[in-house]
Design an enzyme around this catalytic site. Structure first.
Site, PDB file in Angstrom:
ATOM      1  CB  SER A 180      -0.951  -0.003   1.197  1.00 27.79           C
ATOM      2  OG  SER A 180      -0.244  -0.178   2.403  1.00 27.79           O
ATOM      3  CG  HIS A 208      -3.438  -0.758  -2.578  1.00 26.87           C
ATOM      4  ND1 HIS A 208      -3.914   0.529  -2.564  1.00 26.87           N
ATOM      5  CD2 HIS A 208      -3.232  -1.110  -1.285  1.00 26.87           C
ATOM      6  CE1 HIS A 208      -3.966   0.952  -1.304  1.00 26.87           C
ATOM      7  NE2 HIS A 208      -3.564  -0.023  -0.515  1.00 26.87           N
ATOM      8  CE  LYS A 240      -7.327   1.107   0.337  1.00 28.41           C
ATOM      9  NZ  LYS A 240      -6.706   0.144   1.250  1.00 28.41           N
TER      10      LYS A 240
HETATM   11  C1  LIG Z   1      -6.705   0.072   2.651  1.00 27.56           C
HETATM   12  C2  LIG Z   1      -6.246  -1.301   3.000  1.00 27.56           C
HETATM   13  C3  LIG Z   1      -6.985  -2.111   3.847  1.00 27.56           C
HETATM   14  C4  LIG Z   1      -8.204  -1.585   4.547  1.00 27.56           C
HETATM   15  O1  LIG Z   1      -9.277  -1.559   3.704  1.00 27.56           O
HETATM   16  P1  LIG Z   1     -10.534  -0.634   4.066  1.00 27.56           P
HETATM   17  O2  LIG Z   1     -11.627  -1.176   3.252  1.00 27.56           O
HETATM   18  O3  LIG Z   1     -10.120   0.754   3.725  1.00 27.56           O
HETATM   19  O4  LIG Z   1     -10.763  -0.795   5.549  1.00 27.56           O
HETATM   20  C5  LIG Z   1      -6.572  -3.398   4.066  1.00 27.56           C
HETATM   21  N1  LIG Z   1      -5.443  -3.872   3.505  1.00 27.56           N
HETATM   22  C6  LIG Z   1      -4.681  -3.119   2.702  1.00 27.56           C
HETATM   23  C7  LIG Z   1      -3.451  -3.694   2.104  1.00 27.56           C
HETATM   24  C8  LIG Z   1      -5.053  -1.808   2.436  1.00 27.56           C
HETATM   25  O5  LIG Z   1      -4.291  -1.033   1.666  1.00 27.56           O
END
Ligand SMILES: *Cc1c(COP(=O)(O)O)cnc(C)c1O
Length: 389
Positions: A180, A208, A240
């Protein structure tokens, strides 16, 4: 406020100030898919995870509106009590079909998905082996599970195998698919081999990657040519690339059945609002059909990297939408972010403890909704900031 609490909070606030660690929220009003209003100023947003430009898509809003107009805003209860709706089922079926898995289970967020999966699959006598740069939710999930947590140096499959050899009980091998904060991809084929050799279960959190990379946007696992045998537990988020909210795990029917019964962060929380699930299904349609968004995104990424290289900027080995510029100290990263803000760009500085000490960075993210001209403007601004900080 009682005096002792004031004292505790004051100490913590002083410590944060001492390490340039104070965080503030800005109230941002989206104007379109890439511009936000921050007070008087309009900024081009290079700090969003809306990689495909779907968050402002009218079909998502229309799907949510239809659902809201038909009745309840909230689901009223957790899924096991009375909160499970046709919209949740449709989203789960659609995700499973897209990712070529038997089943999927939708959580209210990725953070909760990871808590539920790791605590549902590992307990005190087990081990969780993780990449050092795994997302905070995976670290917290491993801690909460009570399992022995063994970490290995970033993206080092050989070191992962060494940690697996030290593990006891059931072993979960856990990694981000696309990292991330760095944007690089885990060595998934090597990790799959390690997991197979030591009877560990490989869990990939591709928050991602799904929607963005791999054939049809099916993520870094599909990109590596791996399937359900190699990666029995595949996690993704809807917050995302899907431009929505919530998250999911995809896997076998037995896995989903197990988590419905054992994952406390699924059981003991109100089910996602049905309108959000409906928007998620609308997003999935665009994610599946709009290859042009992934093509536009990879063109923007290529343009950014080419321009950045021409400016002599140090890039990390990422060919996806996360293109960080590592600055070093938090103070310097904040100064860069501030200078770019004055020039009309939202590029947020990411500091420790989110990233390792000494690697504070500008986490630049690109979107299919950016125009080539936007990327050029950002590069010009970075160049100007360097000459007149
Ligand atoms: C953003 C993210 C999460 C959390 O996801 P949300 O739906 O925003 O709670 C979990 N794992 C990774 C690798 C992330 O980048």
């Amino acid at each position: 406020m009682p005096g002792h609490l004031t004292g505790w909070l004051g100490e913590a606030a002083n410590r944060r100030r001492g390490v340039q660690g104070v965080r503030r929220r800005r109230i941002l009003r989206p104007l379109d898919a890439v511009r936000v209003q921050d007070g008087e100023r309009v900024l081009l947003n290079f700090s969003s995870n809306d990689y495909l430009g779907l968050a402002a898509h009218p079909e998502l809003a229309a799907a949510a509106s239809r659902c809201l107009a038909a009745g309840a805003s909230g689901s009223g209860a957790s899924a096991l009590v009375s909160g499970y709706r046709p919209e949740h089922r449709a989203l789960e079926t659609g995700l499973a079909d897209y990712l070529e898995r038997e089943a999927a289970l939708v959580f209210s967020s990725g953070y909760l998905a990871n808590l539920g999966i790791l605590t549902g699959l590992a307990g005190r006598s087990d081990s969780v082996v993780q990449d050092r740069l795994c997302h905070a939710s995976l670290i917290d999930a491993a801690r909460l599970s009570g399992a022995r947590l063994l970490r290995y140096p970033h993206a080092d499959a050989v070191a992962a195998a060494r940690q697996l050899a030290r593990s006891s009980g059931r072993a979960l091998l856990v990694t981000d698919g696309v990292f991330s904060m760095d944007g690089d991809v885990a060595p998934l084929p090597g990790l799959a081999r390690c997991a197979r050799a030591s009877d560990a279960c490989l869990v990939v959190d591709d928050a991602h990657g799904i929607g963005v990379s791999g054939p049809g946007g099916r993520g870094s696992v599909a990109q590596a040519g791996l399937g359900p045998i190699d990666v029995p537990v595949l996690v993704g988020t809807l917050g995302k690339a899907f431009g929505c909210a919530g998250a999911f795990v995809a896997g076998s029917r037995e896995l989903v059945e197990h988590l419905v019964n054992e994952a406390r962060s699924y059981i003991y929380t109100t089910a996602m609002p049905p309108a959000v699930a409906a928007a998620g299904t609308a997003a999935l349609r665009r994610v599946r059909e709009d290859d042009w968004r992934r093509e536009a995104l990879s063109e923007r990424v290529a343009a950014f990297r080419e321009g950045a290289r021409a400016l002599g900027l140090d890039l990390l080995p990422s060919d996806g939408p996360i293109q960080p510029l590592v600055i070093g100290e938090s103070r310097a990263a904040l100064a860069w972010a501030e200078a770019l803000h004055r020039r009309g760009f939202l590029v947020v500085a990411i500091r420790p403890p989110t990233v390792p000490a000494g690697t504070a960075r500008l986490r630049i993210t690109l979107s299919a909704a950016h125009e080539t001209g936007h990327v050029e403007q950002l590069l010009e601004a970075i160049s100007a900031c360097r000459e007149h900080p």
